[in-house]
Design a protein around this motif. Structure first.
Motif, short mmCIF file in Angstrom:
data_model
loop_
_atom_site.label_atom_id
_atom_site.label_comp_id
_atom_site.label_asym_id
_atom_site.label_seq_id
_atom_site.Cartn_x
_atom_site.Cartn_y
_atom_site.Cartn_z
N ARG A 313 13.04 14.96 13.45
CA ARG A 313 13.65 15.68 12.34
C ARG A 313 12.92 15.46 11.02
O ARG A 313 13.22 16.10 10.03
CB ARG A 313 15.10 15.25 12.20
N THR A 314 11.98 14.53 10.99
CA THR A 314 11.21 14.25 9.78
C THR A 314 9.82 13.78 10.19
O THR A 314 9.65 13.24 11.29
CB THR A 314 11.89 13.16 8.93
N ASN A 315 8.84 13.99 9.32
CA ASN A 315 7.51 13.44 9.58
C ASN A 315 7.18 12.33 8.58
O ASN A 315 6.03 12.00 8.37
CB ASN A 315 6.44 14.53 9.55
N LYS A 316 8.22 11.77 7.96
CA LYS A 316 8.06 10.65 7.02
C LYS A 316 8.42 9.35 7.74
O LYS A 316 9.59 9.11 8.05
CB LYS A 316 8.95 10.83 5.79
N PRO A 317 7.44 8.49 8.01
CA PRO A 317 7.73 7.24 8.73
C PRO A 317 8.82 6.39 8.08
O PRO A 317 9.59 5.74 8.78
CB PRO A 317 6.38 6.52 8.72
N ALA A 318 8.90 6.39 6.76
CA ALA A 318 9.89 5.56 6.08
C ALA A 318 11.31 6.00 6.38
O ALA A 318 12.26 5.25 6.13
CB ALA A 318 9.65 5.57 4.57
N GLU A 319 11.49 7.22 6.91
CA GLU A 319 12.82 7.74 7.21
C GLU A 319 13.21 7.53 8.67
O GLU A 319 14.27 7.98 9.10
CB GLU A 319 12.88 9.23 6.86
N VAL A 320 12.36 6.86 9.42
CA VAL A 320 12.61 6.63 10.84
C VAL A 320 12.99 5.17 11.04
O VAL A 320 12.39 4.28 10.44
CB VAL A 320 11.36 6.98 11.67
N ARG A 321 13.98 4.92 11.88
CA ARG A 321 14.39 3.54 12.17
C ARG A 321 13.20 2.79 12.78
O ARG A 321 12.40 3.33 13.52
CB ARG A 321 15.56 3.52 13.15
N GLN A 322 13.13 1.48 12.47
CA GLN A 322 11.93 0.73 12.82
C GLN A 322 11.70 0.59 14.31
O GLN A 322 10.56 0.58 14.77
CB GLN A 322 11.97 -0.64 12.15
#
Length: 587
Positions: A313-322
């Protein structure tokens, strides 16, 4: 305490108030701030110091503290000192003495310690521990640690919380990681230096790990940096526990290559990233570009392009759970010269807009079904390796995929008994690895998949009959399974008219590391288990599973890991989830 120190002529500063934690402040950010304040005189004073001895609120012995200092400074036979020397802390449960600080402690291979003996997975390290010899580790703390002052004064390293996309480890482990990054990597654990938060536990630990009459101070030889370190993240300010069942591999060095070593401008100022890149705003393409080598060697062409496609749903790594982010990162690091794409619906739509099935994709309202159909259409256009975001690249696929391969797929399961497949929530006894496969562009195999899925989408009554015949499980879950997911994919790939173009791998190739281990693999057809080489591990987080819990529905699917949050700020739990997966944060 201040009066005692004053009588002894020890310069000191005792702080008992004025340092408070803001309700919104992350636990690790607060602890880092307090630890940095504790060395204020080192950071802002004019005198030079050799070593800092840190003590938690623990019971310890004077002899152990002196041993740490002697080992640290090298003022022992041989004269070789260490950059950091730690104690070992303990707690007691049911009368059993257990190792406490497993969140911080990592052995020389980056593996986390365990609570029960053997605390260390590496056999050589455990032998040294049992013999009460100092042993090399990747990180440690243990309630008492002696650290070279130069770490803080010359290298300007500080205790800190993680930056976005960096492992959300403790401030003590991050200190060790930063030390490795500046070649201050002689980090030692001394088994005879024991600490505890209760006196009876301390007494028991001290008796068990008695300091030998002739102290053994021979340091272990230097060790290379581990290939990866287990990351057990504590991401959010509201979290009180570390989920040790969700630890993931982190190569660590990638962060320093990408962003540099965090350091303080001086004094009590917090550590900052030295480079221009900002991990909080970086896109996946920024990360890929930053980590790719300057030049890639020329390679012969393949029918399946050297491209990795993942969707989210996003291509921003900071928005993805670790626990998901580090899995995605494994694909980038294992395939440094591949075209990596983390695509969203916004990326998929323009690529498939001219396809005749685009209106059908656009009309799908069920998230999981739309995801399945969208990735089939997208990969049909561009080709490459598709991998779910909850897969881990254990090995590069470069040597696995041959120049003439047109479609490569593994098996997610090949149950010997159909009853076991139903019990483990598989749509078919033999199921192709929908979570990972590779295709050439304009693939005849994907044409077959698209035709079969389209047929099922256009004839929903047929699917509902299958759901009724199945007679167990959540209809919302099963609808995706039978309409766009494993059932039609497996039927089309393994039994369709283009199945002769499919290269089928054994179960372990793309479905290694199953969470249930041999309990799962022993139920599989032995003929599909001949080759046990693992290229891909599937964590099966079930992000597509509808998050609405229906009381009284579903006890059949207890083997399926579902409802694991994968997006920052996303929280949901299943009613049957066990609290045993969330172990207390051991500090």
């Amino acid at each position: 305490m201040g009066r005692v120190l004053e009588k002894l002529g020890v310069r000191h500063e005792v702080v008992t108030r004025g340092v408070t934690r803001d309700p919104q402040e992350h636990r690790i950010a607060f602890l880092a701030r307090v630890r940095n304040l504790s060395i204020k005189q080192l950071l802002v004073g004019r005198e030079e110091y050799d070593t800092v001895l840190f003590l938690n609120d623990v019971y310890f012995s004077v002899e152990s503290a002196l041993d740490l200092l002697l080992l640290r400074t090298g003022k022992v036979e041989g004269g070789r000192g260490a950059d950091m020397v730690c104690s070992a802390d303990f707690y007691m449960e049911g009368g059993e003495l257990l190792f406490y600080d497993k969140w911080v402690a990592r052995d020389l291979h980056g593996r986390k310690f365990g609570n029960r003996p053997p605390f260390i997975q590496d056999a050589g390290s455990w032998q040294r521990y049992e013999a009460r010899h100092p042993l090399a580790v990747t990180s440690c703390w243990g309630g008492m640690a002696a650290v070279a002052a130069s770490v803080f004064t010359e290298h300007n390293i500080r205790f800190r919380r993680n930056f976005p996309t960096e492992c959300a480890a403790s401030e003590c482990e991050l200190l060790c990681r930063d030390m490795w990054a500046v070649n201050k990597s002689a980090i030692i654990l001394l088994p005879t230096a024991v600490t505890a938060y209760a006196h009876d536990v301390f007494a028991a630990a001290q008796q068990k790990y008695t300091r030998p009459s002739q102290t053994l101070f021979e340091l272990p030889p230097p060790v290379p940096r581990p290939v990866s370190v287990e990351c057990c993240p504590l991401e959010d300010a509201c979290e009180l526990f570390v989920d040790f069942s969700n630890c993931v591999e982190d190569s660590v060095t990638w962060f320093y290559r990408m962003y540099g070593v965090p350091n303080s401008p001086g004094g009590l100022q917090p550590a900052r990233l030295p480079g221009p890149r900002d991990p909080s705003t970086a896109s996946m393409q920024d990360v890929v570009k930053g980590l790719q080598p300057a030049e890639c060697p020329p390679l012969p062409n393949k029918k399946i392009p050297r491209r990795i496609v993942q969707t989210w749903r996003t291509n921003k790594p900071a928005e993805v759970r670790q626990h998901v982010w580090f899995l995605a990162l494994s694909w980038v690091l294992r395939h440094p010269c591949y075209d990596y794409r983390l695509v969203t619906d916004d990326d998929i739509e323009p690529a498939i807009r001219d396809h005749e099935l685009y209106p059908l994709w656009k009309s799908i309202s069920v998230r999981g079904m739309k995801n399945d159909f969208g990735r089939y259409l997208y990969l049909q256009q561009v080709g490459g390796i598709y991998a779910d975001l909850d897969t881990y690249a254990a090995r590069s696929l470069e040597e696995l995929i041959g120049p003439d391969d047109e479609f490569v797929v593994g098996l997610e399961a090949a149950f010997a008994q159909e009853a076991d497949a139903i019990r483990w929530a598989y749509a078919l006894p033999t199921s192709a690895s929908l979570h990972c496969w590779a295709t050439s562009p304009k693939s005849e195999v994907l044409d077959t998949v698209l035709a079969e899925v389209s047929r099922r989408l256009n004839t929903p009554a047929e699917g509902y009959k299958k759901l009724l015949a199945y007679r167990r499980g959540s209809p919302a879950f099963l609808e995706t399974l039978f309409t766009t997911g494993p059932a039609p994919f497996t039927e089309a790939v393994l039994k369709g008219p283009a199945s002769n173009l499919v290269r089928l791998l054994d179960i372990h190739a793309f479905s290694g590391g199953h969470s249930m281990g041999e309990e799962f693999y022993r139920l599989q057809d032995a003929k599909r288990m001949m080759n046990r080489t693992v290229y891909v591990e599937h964590r099966n987080y079930g992000s597509w599973v509808p998050k609405r819990n229906s009381p009284g529905v579903q006890s059949a699917f207890d083997m399926l890991l579902a409802n694991v949050p994968m997006l920052s700020g996303e929280w949901f739990y299943s009613p049957g989830s066990s609290s045993t997966n969330a172990s207390p944060m051991l500090r």
